[in-house]
Design a protein around this motif. Structure first.
Motif, PDB file in Angstrom:
ATOM      1  N   THR A  44       1.136  -1.527  -0.224  1.00 35.93           N
ATOM      2  CA  THR A  44      -0.052  -0.118   0.153  1.00 35.93           C
ATOM      3  C   THR A  44       0.896   1.670  -0.092  1.00 35.93           C
ATOM      4  OG1 THR A  44      -1.368  -1.008   1.118  1.00 35.93           O
ATOM      5  CG2 THR A  44      -1.362   1.408   1.308  1.00 35.93           C
ATOM      6  N   SER A  50      -3.004  11.462  -6.660  1.00 35.57           N
ATOM      7  CA  SER A  50      -2.697  10.535  -7.310  1.00 35.57           C
ATOM      8  C   SER A  50      -1.692   9.908  -8.004  1.00 35.57           C
ATOM      9  CB  SER A  50      -3.729   9.823  -7.437  1.00 35.57           C
ATOM     10  OG  SER A  50      -4.238  10.880  -8.744  1.00 35.57           O
ATOM     11  N   ARG A  76      -1.606   4.614  -9.824  1.00 33.67           N
ATOM     12  CA  ARG A  76      -1.904   3.638 -10.400  1.00 33.67           C
ATOM     13  C   ARG A  76      -2.256   3.113 -11.742  1.00 33.67           C
ATOM     14  NH1 ARG A  76      -5.115   6.816  -6.821  1.00 33.67           N
ATOM     15  NH2 ARG A  76      -6.592   5.581  -5.289  1.00 33.67           N
ATOM     16  N   ARG A  77      -1.666   3.915 -12.693  1.00 33.56           N
ATOM     17  CA  ARG A  77      -1.013   2.799 -13.355  1.00 33.56           C
ATOM     18  C   ARG A  77      -0.201   2.429 -13.916  1.00 33.56           C
ATOM     19  NH1 ARG A  77      -1.123   6.265 -19.122  1.00 33.56           N
ATOM     20  NH2 ARG A  77      -3.241   6.847 -18.591  1.00 33.56           N
ATOM     21  N   PRO A  80       0.055  -1.213 -10.546  1.00 30.98           N
ATOM     22  CA  PRO A  80      -1.510  -1.863 -11.089  1.00 30.98           C
ATOM     23  C   PRO A  80      -1.495  -2.709 -10.017  1.00 30.98           C
ATOM     24  CG  PRO A  80      -0.211  -2.600 -13.008  1.00 30.98           C
ATOM     25  CD  PRO A  80       0.561  -1.591 -11.767  1.00 30.98           C
ATOM     26  N   ARG A  83      -2.110  -1.074  -3.543  1.00 31.08           N
ATOM     27  CA  ARG A  83      -3.233  -0.803  -3.221  1.00 31.08           C
ATOM     28  C   ARG A  83      -2.311   1.442  -2.975  1.00 31.08           C
ATOM     29  NH1 ARG A  83      -6.720  -0.734   1.843  1.00 31.08           N
ATOM     30  NH2 ARG A  83      -8.569   0.297   1.714  1.00 31.08           N
ATOM     31  N   ILE A  84      -3.341   2.413  -4.028  1.00 27.64           N
ATOM     32  CA  ILE A  84      -3.147   3.094  -3.784  1.00 27.64           C
ATOM     33  C   ILE A  84      -4.125   4.230  -2.021  1.00 27.64           C
ATOM     34  CG2 ILE A  84      -2.296   6.146  -4.321  1.00 27.64           C
ATOM     35  CD1 ILE A  84      -0.844   3.256  -5.709  1.00 27.64           C
TER      36      ILE A  84
END
Length: 447
Positions: A44, A50, A76-77, A80, A83-84
């Motif tokens: 995490t 983000s 996030r890209r 993958p 967990r962000i």
């Protein structure tokens, strides 16, 4: 508040999604692919944003040479399997192996972990100077870089549209405090952009612009060495930039700037780049802190005296084994390399293996001074002008995360060879509801 923890898997919690946070997670994502698939390991990242910002390209984004979207990497890209969580950590209780997470929206909650990586980076180090928040702006985020670009161009619009000589002079005076990398590169790029933009104004010439660089020490760009620093100083002064060495900012209330050398003048814009300090989260932990306010870190990038805790980057006091008695400099060069060793050491720890020592001899520095101008001192090789500028771009392009971003950066640079840069102020993007509110107020008044 509930505790977010799964006892069936090892949870690696990374506080911060900058260089160290993102690159550590990226390497763990590759090296622990099987464990992430079967759920025996979870990762995490907690960060207010983000995305990860590639800060060496902020000056070019501010000057319009690069699109701001291309100097950031979406977490996030890129990650993958990770967990962000967007928000901030307000407390670290390593004794209980939990943190207090405060999301950007919603209630705070406790999150448990097995291994923690402190990678929250740094914030601007400010001083209690009267009026600093009146006109001051930092230069650490893409928001600040684009806000500063819009502000500089807006001041040109103000100067063009007024007959008041005092307002005009104040609008066209720009102050940068701090002559390290951030200050010199930001000033050089913005001065280059502003000077280039004057061609589109009827009543503004490059000579009307006043740029002042204020530095408390007796040199600029200490990172590139005395010889290259002296050359940079000469170049800045040849461009008409007023460089004040051994000078401090004493006050800037309402834009009235007072310097320690007795100089006083009006300015509408002031960029503060006078150093950084470790993230405030350091003071909200039960982890050991060194005399400089950084987390006390070993050469193996573990936090001294505790188990299952790692740190690197600006927040960590990492001893430099190539220069005994010194600490690793807080820069991207060390951060990216530390992240690799840190991630490998976490894997070694999970496998019960001995941890490796972080060792990297500082290679040197490169800095951009505007379009086709730069200065470099790499492995003792000193370059200036176009060769240094080309090395600056090549080096940082190689360090930009993901192939996608590299291509987009190259495309931006290529287009800039054939088309003039945009010189439009979009200051209203910082106040998107202002027009709507004005329209509503006018309607209410008529009603």
């Amino acid at each position: 508040m509930g505790t977010d923890v799964n006892q069936q898997s090892k949870h690696i919690l990374i506080v911060g999604g900058g260089y160290v946070g993102m690159y550590t997670a990226l390497r763990l994502q590759r090296r622990l692919a099987r464990q992430l698939r079967d759920g025996s390991v979870r990762i995490t990242i907690i960060d207010p944003q983000s995305y990860m910002t590639y800060q060496p390209f902020l000056p070019e984004a501010a000057a319009g040479n690069l699109s701001p979207r291309h100097v950031v990497a979406p977490l996030r890209r890129v990650l993958p399997k990770v967990r962000i969580l967007n928000g901030k950590v307000t407390k670290v209780n390593h004794g209980a192996k939990s943190v207090t997470f405060e999301p950007n929206e919603g209630s705070a909650r406790e999150i448990g972990y097995d291994i923690i990586v402190m990678a929250a980076g740094s914030v601007s180090r400010t001083l209690p100077i009267p009026g600093l928040t009146d006109i001051g702006i930092g230069f650490k985020s893409v928001g600040e870089a684009i806000g500063l670009r819009n502000r500089v161009l807006h001041q040109l619009d103000v100067a063009e549209s007024t007959d008041d000589e005092e307002v005009r002079r104040k609008a066209l005076t720009f102050v940068v405090v701090g002559a390290g990398f951030a200050g010199v590169e930001a000033l050089a790029e913005l001065e280059d952009m502003a000077k280039d933009s004057t061609r589109y104004y009827r009543n503004i010439t490059p000579a009307d612009l006043r740029w002042v660089l204020v530095e408390a020490t007796d040199r600029v760009l200490p990172e590139v060495g005395p010889e290259m620093g002296k050359w940079t100083l000469e170049q800045l002064r040849e461009r008409g930039i007023d460089v004040r060495l051994n000078t401090r900012l004493e006050s800037c209330v309402g834009g009235h700037v007072k310097l320690s050398d007795g100089e006083e003048f009006e300015a509408e814009t002031l960029v503060w780049t006078a150093g950084v300090k470790a993230s405030p989260v350091v003071s909200a932990t039960d982890l050991p802190v060194d005399e400089r306010g950084k987390l006390k870190t070993t050469t193996r990038l573990t936090i001294a005296g505790v188990e299952d805790a790692f740190a690197a980057g600006d927040i960590a006091g990492v001893p430099d084994v190539t220069n005994p008695g010194q600490y690793c400099a807080p820069n991207a060069q060390h951060a990216v390399r530390q992240a690799k060793v840190l991630a490998d050491n976490i894997v070694r720890k999970l496998n019960g293996q001995e941890l490796a020592v972080y060792r990297h001899k500082y290679a040197g520095s490169v800095a951009g001074l505007g379009l086709h101008e730069g200065v470099a001192n790499v492995y003792g090789i000193k370059l200036r002008g176009f060769p240094a500028w080309f090395m600056h771009r090549t080096y940082h392009l190689s360090r930009v995360p993901t192939f996608n971003r590299k291509v987009r950066v190259v495309v931006d640079w290529t287009l800039a060879l054939f088309f003039k840069r945009e010189t439009i102020s979009l200051g209203e993007i910082h106040r998107p509801r202002e027009s709507f509110r004005a329209a509503y107020a006018a309607t209410q008044k008529r009603g």
